[in-house]
Design a protein around this motif. Structure first.
Motif, PDB file in Angstrom:
ATOM      1  N   VAL A  60      15.996  -8.214 -39.697  1.00 27.16           N
ATOM      2  CA  VAL A  60      15.468  -7.230 -38.750  1.00 27.16           C
ATOM      3  C   VAL A  60      13.950  -7.321 -38.627  1.00 27.16           C
ATOM      4  N   HIS A  61      13.445  -6.741 -37.554  1.00 26.33           N
ATOM      5  CA  HIS A  61      12.019  -6.770 -37.243  1.00 26.33           C
ATOM      6  C   HIS A  61      11.537  -5.361 -36.911  1.00 26.33           C
ATOM      7  N   LEU A  62      10.275  -5.097 -37.184  1.00 30.98           N
ATOM      8  CA  LEU A  62       9.635  -3.852 -36.758  1.00 30.98           C
ATOM      9  C   LEU A  62       8.146  -4.114 -36.617  1.00 30.98           C
ATOM     10  N   SER A  63       7.588  -3.663 -35.499  1.00 28.73           N
ATOM     11  CA  SER A  63       6.166  -3.851 -35.246  1.00 28.73           C
ATOM     12  C   SER A  63       5.582  -2.540 -34.747  1.00 28.73           C
ATOM     13  N   VAL A  64       4.633  -1.966 -35.514  1.00 32.54           N
ATOM     14  CA  VAL A  64       4.054  -0.662 -35.192  1.00 32.54           C
ATOM     15  C   VAL A  64       2.564  -0.824 -34.916  1.00 32.54           C
ATOM     16  N   LYS A  65       2.133  -0.353 -33.751  1.00 36.38           N
ATOM     17  CA  LYS A  65       0.721  -0.459 -33.376  1.00 36.38           C
ATOM     18  C   LYS A  65      -0.089   0.686 -33.983  1.00 36.38           C
ATOM     19  N   LYS A  66      -1.390   0.481 -34.049  1.00 38.08           N
ATOM     20  CA  LYS A  66      -2.298   1.515 -34.530  1.00 38.08           C
ATOM     21  C   LYS A  66      -2.300   2.693 -33.556  1.00 38.08           C
ATOM     22  N   GLY A  67      -2.197   3.904 -34.101  1.00 39.61           N
ATOM     23  CA  GLY A  67      -2.301   5.105 -33.281  1.00 39.61           C
ATOM     24  C   GLY A  67      -1.146   5.342 -32.337  1.00 39.61           C
ATOM     25  N   GLU A  68       0.046   4.804 -32.638  1.00 41.70           N
ATOM     26  CA  GLU A  68       1.210   5.060 -31.786  1.00 41.70           C
ATOM     27  C   GLU A  68       2.279   5.824 -32.553  1.00 41.70           C
ATOM     28  N   VAL A  69       3.110   6.535 -31.795  1.00 39.80           N
ATOM     29  CA  VAL A  69       4.292   7.177 -32.372  1.00 39.80           C
ATOM     30  C   VAL A  69       5.471   6.274 -32.038  1.00 39.80           C
ATOM     31  N   HIS A  70       6.064   5.710 -33.071  1.00 37.62           N
ATOM     32  CA  HIS A  70       7.096   4.687 -32.895  1.00 37.62           C
ATOM     33  C   HIS A  70       8.432   5.231 -33.398  1.00 37.62           C
ATOM     34  N   ALA A  71       9.381   5.386 -32.508  1.00 36.78           N
ATOM     35  CA  ALA A  71      10.701   5.900 -32.877  1.00 36.78           C
ATOM     36  C   ALA A  71      11.555   4.783 -33.461  1.00 36.78           C
TER      37      ALA A  71
ATOM     38  N   PRO B 102       9.034   0.055 -24.784  1.00 34.01           N
ATOM     39  CA  PRO B 102       8.253   1.269 -24.516  1.00 34.01           C
ATOM     40  C   PRO B 102       9.197   2.381 -24.086  1.00 34.01           C
ATOM     41  N   VAL B 103       8.968   3.596 -24.569  1.00 34.71           N
ATOM     42  CA  VAL B 103       9.840   4.731 -24.230  1.00 34.71           C
ATOM     43  C   VAL B 103       9.867   4.962 -22.720  1.00 34.71           C
ATOM     44  N   SER B 104       8.750   4.688 -22.052  1.00 36.85           N
ATOM     45  CA  SER B 104       8.654   4.921 -20.604  1.00 36.85           C
ATOM     46  C   SER B 104       9.568   4.023 -19.793  1.00 36.85           C
ATOM     47  N   GLU B 105      10.113   2.976 -20.425  1.00 40.93           N
ATOM     48  CA  GLU B 105      10.923   2.008 -19.679  1.00 40.93           C
ATOM     49  C   GLU B 105      12.417   2.148 -19.950  1.00 40.93           C
TER      50      GLU B 105
ATOM     51  N   GLU C 151      20.834   4.788 -21.359  1.00 42.67           N
ATOM     52  CA  GLU C 151      20.644   3.411 -21.824  1.00 42.67           C
ATOM     53  C   GLU C 151      20.453   3.383 -23.335  1.00 42.67           C
ATOM     54  N   LEU C 152      19.690   4.339 -23.826  1.00 41.68           N
ATOM     55  CA  LEU C 152      19.389   4.418 -25.255  1.00 41.68           C
ATOM     56  C   LEU C 152      20.663   4.651 -26.061  1.00 41.68           C
ATOM     57  N   ILE C 153      21.499   5.558 -25.587  1.00 42.44           N
ATOM     58  CA  ILE C 153      22.774   5.835 -26.268  1.00 42.44           C
ATOM     59  C   ILE C 153      23.629   4.578 -26.311  1.00 42.44           C
ATOM     60  N   ASN C 154      23.708   3.877 -25.182  1.00 42.15           N
ATOM     61  CA  ASN C 154      24.527   2.670 -25.115  1.00 42.15           C
ATOM     62  C   ASN C 154      24.022   1.595 -26.082  1.00 42.15           C
ATOM     63  N   LEU C 155      22.682   1.470 -26.207  1.00 42.13           N
ATOM     64  CA  LEU C 155      22.110   0.494 -27.138  1.00 42.13           C
ATOM     65  C   LEU C 155      22.418   0.872 -28.582  1.00 42.13           C
ATOM     66  N   MET C 156      22.373   2.174 -28.888  1.00 44.01           N
ATOM     67  CA  MET C 156      22.611   2.637 -30.251  1.00 44.01           C
ATOM     68  C   MET C 156      24.044   2.399 -30.702  1.00 44.01           C
ATOM     69  N   VAL C 157      24.990   2.713 -29.839  1.00 46.16           N
ATOM     70  CA  VAL C 157      26.401   2.682 -30.251  1.00 46.16           C
ATOM     71  C   VAL C 157      27.116   1.407 -29.824  1.00 46.16           C
TER      72      VAL C 157
ATOM     73  N   CYS D 125       7.317  10.117 -28.360  1.00 43.24           N
ATOM     74  CA  CYS D 125       7.152   8.741 -28.832  1.00 43.24           C
ATOM     75  C   CYS D 125       6.638   7.802 -27.736  1.00 43.24           C
ATOM     76  N   ASP D 126       5.896   6.779 -28.171  1.00 43.58           N
ATOM     77  CA  ASP D 126       5.352   5.777 -27.255  1.00 43.58           C
ATOM     78  C   ASP D 126       6.253   4.553 -27.165  1.00 43.58           C
ATOM     79  N   GLU D 127       6.789   4.152 -28.311  1.00 44.75           N
ATOM     80  CA  GLU D 127       7.566   2.924 -28.424  1.00 44.75           C
ATOM     81  C   GLU D 127       8.813   3.241 -29.236  1.00 44.75           C
ATOM     82  N   LEU D 128       9.871   2.448 -29.063  1.00 46.41           N
ATOM     83  CA  LEU D 128      11.068   2.676 -29.876  1.00 46.41           C
ATOM     84  C   LEU D 128      11.679   1.350 -30.282  1.00 46.41           C
TER      85      LEU D 128
END
Length: 504
Positions: A27-38, A228-231, A236-242, A212-215
Protein backbone atom coordinates in the motif's frame (compact mmCIF):
# COMPACT_ATOMS: atom_id res chain seq x y z
CA UNK A 1 11.06 11.34 -5.16
CA UNK A 2 8.89 13.99 -6.78
CA UNK A 3 7.23 16.77 -4.78
CA UNK A 4 9.36 16.02 -1.71
CA UNK A 5 9.18 19.67 -0.70
CA UNK A 6 5.35 19.50 -0.54
CA UNK A 7 5.14 16.06 1.07
CA UNK A 8 5.56 15.62 4.83
CA UNK A 9 4.84 11.86 5.02
CA UNK A 10 5.15 9.20 2.35
CA UNK A 11 4.73 5.45 2.71
CA UNK A 12 5.74 3.26 -0.22
CA UNK A 13 5.08 -0.45 -0.87
CA UNK A 14 4.07 -1.11 2.75
CA UNK A 15 3.23 -4.74 3.46
CA UNK A 16 2.39 -6.07 6.92
CA UNK A 17 1.94 -9.78 7.51
CA UNK A 18 0.76 -11.57 10.63
CA UNK A 19 0.69 -15.38 10.97
CA UNK A 20 -1.74 -16.51 8.27
CA UNK A 21 -2.93 -12.96 7.46
CA UNK A 22 -1.65 -10.26 5.11
CA UNK A 23 -3.16 -7.14 6.72
CA UNK A 24 -1.50 -4.71 4.27
CA UNK A 25 -0.50 -5.61 0.74
CA UNK A 26 1.86 -3.18 -1.05
CA UNK A 27 0.00 0.00 0.00
CA UNK A 28 0.89 3.66 -0.47
CA UNK A 29 0.09 6.90 1.34
CA UNK A 30 1.29 10.40 0.56
CA UNK A 31 0.37 13.34 2.84
CA UNK A 32 1.21 16.94 1.96
CA UNK A 33 2.21 19.63 4.42
CA UNK A 34 -0.76 21.51 5.87
CA UNK A 35 -3.47 19.28 4.38
CA UNK A 36 -6.30 17.28 5.90
CA UNK A 37 -6.00 13.83 4.37
CA UNK A 38 -8.84 11.34 4.79
CA UNK A 39 -8.00 7.65 5.08
CA UNK A 40 -11.14 5.67 4.41
CA UNK A 41 -12.31 2.12 3.89
CA UNK A 42 -14.53 -0.48 5.47
CA UNK A 43 -13.64 -2.06 8.80
CA UNK A 44 -10.92 -4.59 8.05
CA UNK A 45 -9.57 -2.53 5.13
CA UNK A 46 -6.21 -2.07 6.86
CA UNK A 47 -6.53 1.52 8.12
CA UNK A 48 -5.72 0.71 11.76
CA UNK A 49 -2.76 -1.48 10.80
CA UNK A 50 -1.31 1.29 8.64
CA UNK A 51 -1.78 3.86 11.42
CA UNK A 52 0.09 1.58 13.82
CA UNK A 53 2.91 1.38 11.26
CA UNK A 54 2.96 5.19 11.01
CA UNK A 55 3.20 5.70 14.79
CA UNK A 56 5.79 2.93 15.15
CA UNK A 57 3.70 0.34 16.99
CA UNK A 58 4.13 -2.13 14.11
CA UNK A 59 7.21 -2.67 12.00
CA UNK A 60 6.19 -3.23 8.36
CA UNK A 61 7.17 -6.58 6.86
CA UNK A 62 8.43 -4.61 3.85
CA UNK A 63 8.24 -1.09 2.44
CA UNK A 64 9.69 2.33 3.15
CA UNK A 65 8.66 5.37 5.20
CA UNK A 66 9.78 8.87 4.22
CA UNK A 67 9.31 11.92 6.43
CA UNK A 68 9.92 15.46 5.18
CA UNK A 69 11.93 14.10 2.26
CA UNK A 70 14.13 11.82 4.37
CA UNK A 71 14.06 8.02 4.36
CA UNK A 72 13.60 6.83 7.96
CA UNK A 73 15.41 3.69 9.11
CA UNK A 74 14.87 1.79 12.38
CA UNK A 75 11.36 3.20 12.71
CA UNK A 76 9.82 3.10 16.21
CA UNK A 77 7.31 4.86 18.48
CA UNK A 78 10.11 7.04 19.89
CA UNK A 79 11.32 7.89 16.38
CA UNK A 80 7.76 8.78 15.27
CA UNK A 81 7.26 11.08 18.28
CA UNK A 82 10.67 12.66 17.72
CA UNK A 83 9.77 13.36 14.09
CA UNK A 84 6.48 14.97 15.16
CA UNK A 85 3.83 12.30 14.53
CA UNK A 86 1.02 11.96 17.09
CA UNK A 87 -2.24 10.02 17.16
CA UNK A 88 -5.53 10.77 18.89
CA UNK A 89 -7.27 7.42 19.32
CA UNK A 90 -11.03 6.88 19.02
CA UNK A 91 -11.12 5.39 22.52
CA UNK A 92 -9.79 8.23 24.67
CA UNK A 93 -7.91 6.99 27.73
CA UNK A 94 -6.73 9.90 29.90
CA UNK A 95 -5.52 9.43 33.47
CA UNK A 96 -8.80 10.65 34.95
CA UNK A 97 -7.55 11.35 38.50
CA UNK A 98 -4.76 13.61 37.24
CA UNK A 99 -5.01 17.21 36.06
CA UNK A 100 -4.94 18.49 32.50
CA UNK A 101 -1.32 19.59 32.80
CA UNK A 102 -0.24 16.29 34.38
CA UNK A 103 -1.85 14.40 31.48
CA UNK A 104 -0.25 16.57 28.80
CA UNK A 105 3.27 16.33 30.25
CA UNK A 106 3.02 12.80 31.70
CA UNK A 107 6.54 11.35 31.83
CA UNK A 108 7.98 14.64 30.55
CA UNK A 109 7.32 16.88 33.56
CA UNK A 110 9.65 19.92 33.87
CA UNK A 111 11.95 19.72 36.89
CA UNK A 112 13.46 22.43 39.08
CA UNK A 113 17.14 22.53 40.08
CA UNK A 114 16.46 20.14 42.97
CA UNK A 115 14.99 17.50 40.65
CA UNK A 116 11.38 18.01 41.76
CA UNK A 117 8.48 18.67 39.39
CA UNK A 118 8.16 22.39 38.67
CA UNK A 119 4.36 22.75 38.79
CA UNK A 120 4.39 26.47 38.03
CA UNK A 121 6.45 25.97 34.90
CA UNK A 122 4.25 23.01 33.88
CA UNK A 123 1.16 25.19 34.30
CA UNK A 124 2.69 27.95 32.13
CA UNK A 125 3.73 25.43 29.47
CA UNK A 126 0.19 23.99 29.48
CA UNK A 127 -1.40 27.42 29.09
CA UNK A 128 0.85 28.09 26.11
CA UNK A 129 -0.16 24.89 24.34
CA UNK A 130 -3.88 25.39 25.18
CA UNK A 131 -3.65 28.89 23.70
CA UNK A 132 -2.71 27.30 20.37
CA UNK A 133 -6.18 25.75 20.17
CA UNK A 134 -7.97 28.69 21.83
CA UNK A 135 -9.04 26.58 24.81
CA UNK A 136 -9.56 28.67 27.93
CA UNK A 137 -9.51 26.28 30.86
CA UNK A 138 -7.48 25.91 34.05
CA UNK A 139 -4.57 23.47 33.58
CA UNK A 140 -5.19 22.24 37.13
CA UNK A 141 -8.70 20.83 36.48
CA UNK A 142 -8.90 17.04 36.81
CA UNK A 143 -9.54 15.13 33.57
CA UNK A 144 -12.51 13.31 35.11
CA UNK A 145 -14.37 16.63 35.32
CA UNK A 146 -14.16 17.25 31.54
CA UNK A 147 -16.67 16.45 28.81
CA UNK A 148 -15.71 14.04 26.01
CA UNK A 149 -15.30 17.01 23.66
CA UNK A 150 -12.94 18.88 26.00
CA UNK A 151 -10.99 15.67 26.66
CA UNK A 152 -10.47 15.38 22.92
CA UNK A 153 -9.25 18.98 22.75
CA UNK A 154 -6.74 18.14 25.49
CA UNK A 155 -5.52 15.21 23.38
CA UNK A 156 -4.96 17.64 20.49
CA UNK A 157 -3.07 19.96 22.84
CA UNK A 158 -0.96 17.00 23.99
CA UNK A 159 -0.13 16.19 20.36
CA UNK A 160 0.95 19.81 19.81
CA UNK A 161 3.12 19.64 22.94
CA UNK A 162 5.26 17.14 21.02
CA UNK A 163 5.60 19.79 18.28
CA UNK A 164 3.52 17.54 16.05
CA UNK A 165 3.77 18.04 12.31
CA UNK A 166 1.34 15.20 11.57
CA UNK A 167 -1.68 14.40 13.78
CA UNK A 168 -3.75 11.26 13.17
CA UNK A 169 -7.40 11.64 14.26
CA UNK A 170 -9.35 8.37 14.49
CA UNK A 171 -13.15 8.91 14.38
CA UNK A 172 -12.74 12.27 16.17
CA UNK A 173 -16.42 13.26 16.12
CA UNK A 174 -18.01 9.95 17.17
CA UNK A 175 -19.07 11.33 20.59
CA UNK A 176 -19.35 15.05 19.83
CA UNK A 177 -22.40 17.29 19.51
CA UNK A 178 -22.92 19.35 16.36
CA UNK A 179 -21.59 22.46 18.13
CA UNK A 180 -18.51 20.59 19.32
CA UNK A 181 -17.89 19.25 15.82
CA UNK A 182 -17.82 22.81 14.49
CA UNK A 183 -15.32 23.72 17.21
CA UNK A 184 -13.12 20.79 16.17
CA UNK A 185 -13.32 21.86 12.51
CA UNK A 186 -12.13 25.35 13.49
CA UNK A 187 -9.15 23.88 15.36
CA UNK A 188 -8.31 21.70 12.34
CA UNK A 189 -8.42 24.71 10.01
CA UNK A 190 -6.21 26.69 12.40
CA UNK A 191 -3.72 23.79 12.50
CA UNK A 192 -3.64 23.78 8.69
CA UNK A 193 -2.63 27.45 8.76
CA UNK A 194 0.29 26.42 10.99
CA UNK A 195 1.27 23.86 8.29
CA UNK A 196 0.29 20.90 10.50
CA UNK A 197 -1.00 17.92 8.52
CA UNK A 198 -4.01 15.89 9.68
CA UNK A 199 -4.72 12.26 8.77
CA UNK A 200 -8.47 12.03 9.30
CA UNK A 201 -10.18 8.64 9.74
CA UNK A 202 -13.98 8.67 9.69
CA UNK A 203 -16.94 6.62 8.49
CA UNK A 204 -18.99 9.83 8.17
CA UNK A 205 -18.70 10.71 4.52
CA UNK A 206 -20.30 14.15 4.94
CA UNK A 207 -17.45 15.08 7.30
CA UNK A 208 -14.84 13.95 4.81
CA UNK A 209 -16.45 16.00 2.03
CA UNK A 210 -16.52 19.08 4.28
CA UNK A 211 -13.19 19.12 6.11
CA UNK A 212 -10.72 17.07 4.02
CA UNK A 213 -8.57 18.14 1.07
CA UNK A 214 -7.37 14.76 -0.17
CA UNK A 215 -8.45 11.16 0.39
CA UNK A 216 -6.95 7.71 0.10
CA UNK A 217 -9.18 4.63 -0.17
CA UNK A 218 -8.19 1.18 1.13
CA UNK A 219 -10.04 -2.07 0.56
CA UNK A 220 -9.12 -5.53 1.90
CA UNK A 221 -5.64 -4.37 2.89
CA UNK A 222 -4.90 -2.90 -0.53
CA UNK A 223 -4.48 0.63 -1.85
CA UNK A 224 -7.34 1.55 -4.22
CA UNK A 225 -6.88 5.22 -5.08
CA UNK A 226 -5.83 8.68 -3.92
CA UNK A 227 -7.91 11.67 -5.06
CA UNK A 228 -8.65 15.30 -4.24
CA UNK A 229 -11.95 15.41 -2.32
CA UNK A 230 -13.23 18.04 -4.77
CA UNK A 231 -13.08 15.51 -7.61
CA UNK A 232 -15.32 12.81 -6.13
CA UNK A 233 -18.88 12.47 -4.84
CA UNK A 234 -20.25 10.34 -1.99
CA UNK A 235 -21.71 7.59 -4.20
CA UNK A 236 -18.41 7.13 -6.06
CA UNK A 237 -16.63 7.02 -2.72
CA UNK A 238 -18.95 4.33 -1.37
CA UNK A 239 -18.46 2.23 -4.49
CA UNK A 240 -14.65 2.52 -4.19
CA UNK A 241 -14.76 1.53 -0.51
CA UNK A 242 -16.94 -1.55 -0.86
CA UNK A 243 -16.01 -2.58 -4.42
CA UNK A 244 -19.65 -2.71 -5.45
CA UNK A 245 -22.56 -0.38 -6.04
CA UNK A 246 -24.31 0.17 -2.69
CA UNK A 247 -27.39 2.00 -3.91
CA UNK A 248 -29.57 0.63 -1.12
CA UNK A 249 -27.94 1.88 2.04
CA UNK A 250 -31.39 1.90 3.68
CA UNK A 251 -33.14 -1.23 2.30
CA UNK A 252 -36.44 -0.67 4.10
CA UNK A 253 -39.05 -3.35 3.39
CA UNK A 254 -42.65 -2.18 3.09
CA UNK A 255 -44.51 -3.82 6.02
CA UNK A 256 -48.22 -3.70 6.83
CA UNK A 257 -48.22 -2.49 10.44
CA UNK A 258 -50.19 -4.54 12.93
CA UNK A 259 -51.79 -3.68 16.28
CA UNK A 260 -50.00 -1.88 19.11
CA UNK A 261 -47.44 -4.19 20.73
CA UNK A 262 -45.71 -1.88 23.22
CA UNK A 263 -47.30 1.05 25.02
CA UNK A 264 -45.33 3.43 27.26
CA UNK A 265 -47.29 6.03 29.25
CA UNK A 266 -46.06 8.92 31.42
CA UNK A 267 -42.57 7.47 31.81
CA UNK A 268 -40.43 9.68 34.10
CA UNK A 269 -37.38 9.66 36.34
CA UNK A 270 -35.80 12.28 38.55
CA UNK A 271 -33.50 14.08 36.13
CA UNK A 272 -33.19 12.49 32.67
CA UNK A 273 -36.69 12.45 31.15
CA UNK A 274 -40.27 13.40 31.98
CA UNK A 275 -43.76 12.24 30.88
CA UNK A 276 -42.55 10.11 27.97
CA UNK A 277 -45.43 8.38 26.16
CA UNK A 278 -45.29 6.44 22.89
CA UNK A 279 -46.48 3.25 21.18
CA UNK A 280 -44.80 0.70 18.94
CA UNK A 281 -46.89 -1.34 16.53
CA UNK A 282 -46.26 -4.82 15.21
CA UNK A 283 -43.76 -4.60 12.32
CA UNK A 284 -42.98 -0.95 13.00
CA UNK A 285 -39.54 0.67 13.14
CA UNK A 286 -39.90 3.60 15.52
CA UNK A 287 -37.00 6.03 15.29
CA UNK A 288 -35.86 8.11 18.27
CA UNK A 289 -34.01 11.30 17.31
CA UNK A 290 -32.56 14.20 19.28
CA UNK A 291 -29.34 15.97 20.11
CA UNK A 292 -26.76 14.53 22.51
CA UNK A 293 -28.17 14.84 26.04
CA UNK A 294 -31.81 14.78 24.93
CA UNK A 295 -32.48 11.71 27.09
CA UNK A 296 -33.11 9.08 24.37
CA UNK A 297 -30.67 6.46 25.70
CA UNK A 298 -31.78 7.11 29.28
CA UNK A 299 -35.40 6.32 28.36
CA UNK A 300 -34.31 3.05 26.74
CA UNK A 301 -32.16 2.08 29.73
CA UNK A 302 -35.08 2.71 32.10
CA UNK A 303 -37.42 0.75 29.83
CA UNK A 304 -34.99 -2.19 29.98
CA UNK A 305 -34.59 -1.94 33.75
CA UNK A 306 -30.96 -0.85 33.92
CA UNK A 307 -31.79 2.74 34.94
CA UNK A 308 -34.19 3.83 37.68
CA UNK A 309 -37.63 5.10 36.70
CA UNK A 310 -39.83 7.10 39.05
CA UNK A 311 -43.21 6.56 37.42
CA UNK A 312 -44.93 5.31 34.30
CA UNK A 313 -46.74 2.34 32.83
CA UNK A 314 -45.43 -0.13 30.25
CA UNK A 315 -47.64 -2.72 28.56
CA UNK A 316 -46.79 -5.40 26.00
CA UNK A 317 -49.69 -6.86 24.02
CA UNK A 318 -52.06 -5.28 26.57
CA UNK A 319 -50.36 -6.86 29.59
CA UNK A 320 -48.64 -4.54 32.08
CA UNK A 321 -44.94 -5.20 32.58
CA UNK A 322 -43.09 -4.77 35.88
CA UNK A 323 -39.46 -4.58 34.79
CA UNK A 324 -36.93 -4.08 37.59
CA UNK A 325 -33.71 -5.26 35.94
CA UNK A 326 -32.28 -6.57 32.67
CA UNK A 327 -33.16 -10.17 33.52
CA UNK A 328 -36.85 -9.34 34.01
CA UNK A 329 -36.77 -7.31 30.77
CA UNK A 330 -35.49 -10.33 28.82
CA UNK A 331 -38.17 -12.54 30.40
CA UNK A 332 -40.72 -9.93 29.32
CA UNK A 333 -39.53 -10.35 25.70
CA UNK A 334 -37.55 -7.10 25.44
CA UNK A 335 -34.03 -6.93 24.03
CA UNK A 336 -31.59 -4.00 24.17
CA UNK A 337 -28.58 -3.41 21.92
CA UNK A 338 -26.67 -0.71 23.84
CA UNK A 339 -24.89 2.20 22.17
CA UNK A 340 -21.40 1.25 23.38
CA UNK A 341 -20.67 -2.29 22.25
CA UNK A 342 -17.19 -2.32 23.84
CA UNK A 343 -18.29 -1.22 27.32
CA UNK A 344 -21.74 -2.76 27.65
CA UNK A 345 -22.08 -5.17 24.74
CA UNK A 346 -19.40 -7.71 23.98
CA UNK A 347 -17.30 -9.98 26.19
CA UNK A 348 -14.07 -9.26 24.27
CA UNK A 349 -12.01 -12.34 25.14
CA UNK A 350 -14.86 -14.84 24.78
CA UNK A 351 -15.69 -16.59 21.53
CA UNK A 352 -18.31 -15.54 19.02
CA UNK A 353 -20.27 -18.62 20.14
CA UNK A 354 -20.44 -17.61 23.78
CA UNK A 355 -21.20 -13.97 23.00
CA UNK A 356 -24.20 -15.08 20.96
CA UNK A 357 -25.60 -17.32 23.70
CA UNK A 358 -24.62 -15.10 26.66
CA UNK A 359 -28.16 -13.79 27.27
CA UNK A 360 -29.77 -17.23 26.75
CA UNK A 361 -27.21 -19.42 28.48
CA UNK A 362 -29.79 -21.00 30.83
CA UNK A 363 -31.73 -22.49 27.93
CA UNK A 364 -28.70 -24.56 26.89
CA UNK A 365 -28.34 -26.39 30.22
CA UNK A 366 -29.45 -29.97 30.69
CA UNK A 367 -31.23 -31.41 33.73
CA UNK A 368 -28.07 -31.58 35.80
CA UNK A 369 -26.97 -28.05 34.92
CA UNK A 370 -24.32 -28.84 32.31
CA UNK A 371 -24.16 -26.98 29.01
CA UNK A 372 -25.29 -28.80 25.88
CA UNK A 373 -22.36 -27.60 23.78
CA UNK A 374 -23.55 -29.36 20.63
CA UNK A 375 -26.90 -27.54 20.61
CA UNK A 376 -25.19 -24.31 21.66
CA UNK A 377 -22.83 -24.50 18.66
CA UNK A 378 -25.64 -25.37 16.26
CA UNK A 379 -27.84 -22.46 17.36
CA UNK A 380 -24.90 -20.05 17.31
CA UNK A 381 -23.83 -21.15 13.81
CA UNK A 382 -27.40 -20.72 12.55
CA UNK A 383 -27.34 -17.04 13.55
CA UNK A 384 -23.82 -16.56 12.19
CA UNK A 385 -25.15 -17.78 8.84
CA UNK A 386 -28.41 -15.82 9.10
CA UNK A 387 -26.69 -12.47 9.75
CA UNK A 388 -23.67 -13.19 7.53
CA UNK A 389 -21.17 -12.71 10.35
CA UNK A 390 -17.65 -12.78 8.90
CA UNK A 391 -15.51 -14.73 11.34
CA UNK A 392 -12.77 -17.38 10.82
CA UNK A 393 -14.67 -19.76 13.13
CA UNK A 394 -17.37 -19.59 15.78
CA UNK A 395 -14.62 -20.14 18.37
CA UNK A 396 -12.75 -16.96 17.38
CA UNK A 397 -12.58 -14.34 20.14
CA UNK A 398 -15.05 -11.59 19.30
CA UNK A 399 -12.42 -8.88 19.95
CA UNK A 400 -10.69 -10.05 16.74
CA UNK A 401 -13.73 -9.24 14.58
CA UNK A 402 -14.39 -5.91 12.85
CA UNK A 403 -16.85 -3.49 14.46
CA UNK A 404 -19.60 -4.35 11.99
CA UNK A 405 -19.29 -8.07 12.64
CA UNK A 406 -19.19 -7.53 16.41
CA UNK A 407 -22.46 -5.62 16.05
CA UNK A 408 -24.02 -8.46 14.06
CA UNK A 409 -23.00 -10.90 16.82
CA UNK A 410 -24.77 -8.68 19.37
CA UNK A 411 -27.90 -8.60 17.22
CA UNK A 412 -27.70 -12.40 17.04
CA UNK A 413 -27.39 -12.55 20.83
CA UNK A 414 -30.63 -10.65 21.29
CA UNK A 415 -32.51 -12.46 18.52
CA UNK A 416 -31.70 -15.71 20.30
CA UNK A 417 -33.72 -14.50 23.31
CA UNK A 418 -36.80 -14.51 21.01
CA UNK A 419 -37.80 -10.88 21.78
CA UNK A 420 -41.00 -9.18 20.71
CA UNK A 421 -39.54 -5.68 21.15
CA UNK A 422 -35.98 -4.99 20.03
CA UNK A 423 -34.36 -1.71 21.19
CA UNK A 424 -31.38 -0.68 19.06
CA UNK A 425 -29.32 2.23 20.42
CA UNK A 426 -26.93 3.60 17.73
CA UNK A 427 -26.92 0.25 15.86
CA UNK A 428 -24.40 1.35 13.22
CA UNK A 429 -22.11 3.72 15.16
CA UNK A 430 -18.48 3.39 14.06
CA UNK A 431 -19.37 0.86 11.37
CA UNK A 432 -18.34 1.05 7.73
CA UNK A 433 -20.85 1.70 4.98
CA UNK A 434 -21.01 -1.88 3.66
CA UNK A 435 -21.74 -3.33 7.12
CA UNK A 436 -24.32 -0.57 7.70
CA UNK A 437 -26.29 -1.67 4.65
CA UNK A 438 -26.27 -5.28 5.91
CA UNK A 439 -27.38 -4.32 9.42
CA UNK A 440 -30.14 -2.11 8.00
CA UNK A 441 -31.29 -5.08 5.91
CA UNK A 442 -31.33 -7.24 9.07
CA UNK A 443 -33.37 -4.62 10.94
CA UNK A 444 -35.88 -4.44 8.10
CA UNK A 445 -36.16 -8.24 8.02
CA UNK A 446 -36.79 -8.37 11.79
CA UNK A 447 -39.59 -5.82 11.46
CA UNK A 448 -41.11 -7.85 8.62
CA UNK A 449 -41.42 -10.85 10.98
CA UNK A 450 -43.69 -8.78 13.23
CA UNK A 451 -41.24 -7.59 15.86
CA UNK A 452 -41.51 -4.04 17.14
CA UNK A 453 -38.25 -2.13 16.62
CA UNK A 454 -37.15 0.98 18.53
CA UNK A 455 -34.10 2.54 16.86
CA UNK A 456 -32.17 5.36 18.54
CA UNK A 457 -29.75 7.10 16.18
CA UNK A 458 -27.82 10.35 15.96
CA UNK A 459 -27.51 9.92 12.20
CA UNK A 460 -30.52 11.62 10.63
CA UNK A 461 -30.16 9.86 7.23
CA UNK A 462 -30.45 6.56 9.13
CA UNK A 463 -33.52 7.76 11.05
CA UNK A 464 -35.22 9.00 7.88
CA UNK A 465 -34.11 6.02 5.78
CA UNK A 466 -35.31 3.29 8.16
CA UNK A 467 -38.13 4.57 10.39
CA UNK A 468 -41.88 4.39 9.86
CA UNK A 469 -42.37 7.06 12.51
CA UNK A 470 -39.98 9.36 14.39
CA UNK A 471 -40.13 10.41 18.04
CA UNK A 472 -38.03 13.54 18.61
CA UNK A 473 -36.74 14.48 22.07
CA UNK A 474 -35.37 17.74 23.47
CA UNK A 475 -34.06 18.15 27.02
CA UNK A 476 -35.78 15.02 28.36
CA UNK A 477 -39.17 15.59 26.75
CA UNK A 478 -40.86 14.51 23.54
CA UNK A 479 -41.31 17.46 21.19
CA UNK A 480 -42.49 15.62 18.09
CA UNK A 481 -44.21 12.37 17.07
CA UNK A 482 -43.82 12.47 13.30
CA UNK A 483 -45.02 10.20 10.51
CA UNK A 484 -42.03 9.61 8.22
CA UNK A 485 -43.64 10.83 5.02
CA UNK A 486 -41.84 13.66 3.22
CA UNK A 487 -40.01 14.26 6.50
CA UNK A 488 -36.73 16.18 6.15
CA UNK A 489 -33.61 16.52 8.26
CA UNK A 490 -34.49 20.18 8.77
CA UNK A 491 -37.88 19.15 10.22
CA UNK A 492 -36.25 16.80 12.73
CA UNK A 493 -33.58 19.32 13.73
CA UNK A 494 -36.25 21.96 14.40
CA UNK A 495 -37.93 19.63 16.92
CA UNK A 496 -34.60 18.35 18.33
CA UNK A 497 -33.38 21.89 19.05
CA UNK A 498 -36.69 22.93 20.68
CA UNK A 499 -37.66 25.36 17.92
CA UNK A 500 -40.80 23.27 17.34
CA UNK A 501 -42.83 21.46 20.00
CA UNK A 502 -46.14 19.72 19.33
CA UNK A 503 -46.67 19.06 23.05
CA UNK A 504 -45.85 22.39 24.69
Amino acid sequence: MENDLDCILRLEHITKEFPGVKALDDVHLSVKKGEVHALIGENGAGKSTLMKCIIGMYKPTSGKIWFDGNYIEDYSIIKALHLGISMIHQELSPVSEKSIMENIWLGREPKNKFGFIDHKKMEDMTKAVLDKINLEISPRILMKELTVATTQMIEIAKALSFNAKVIIMDEPTSSLTEKEVKQLYKIIRDLKKENVSIIYISHKLDEIMEICDELTVFRDGQYITQRPVSEINEQELINLMVGRDVTQLFPKTKVELGPVKLSVKNFSNEKDFKNISFEVREGEILGFAGLVGAGRSEVMEALFGVRHKLSGEVTLNGKELHITNASSAVKSKLAFLTENRRKTGIFPMLSVNYNIVSSSIGSFKNKIGLLNNKRLSEESQAYIDLLNVKTPTAETAIENLSGGNQQKVLIAKWLLTRPEILILDEPTRGIDVGAKAEIHRNISTMAATGKGIIMVSSELPEILGMSDRVIVMHEGKITGNLINKNLTQEDVIAYASGLKNDFS
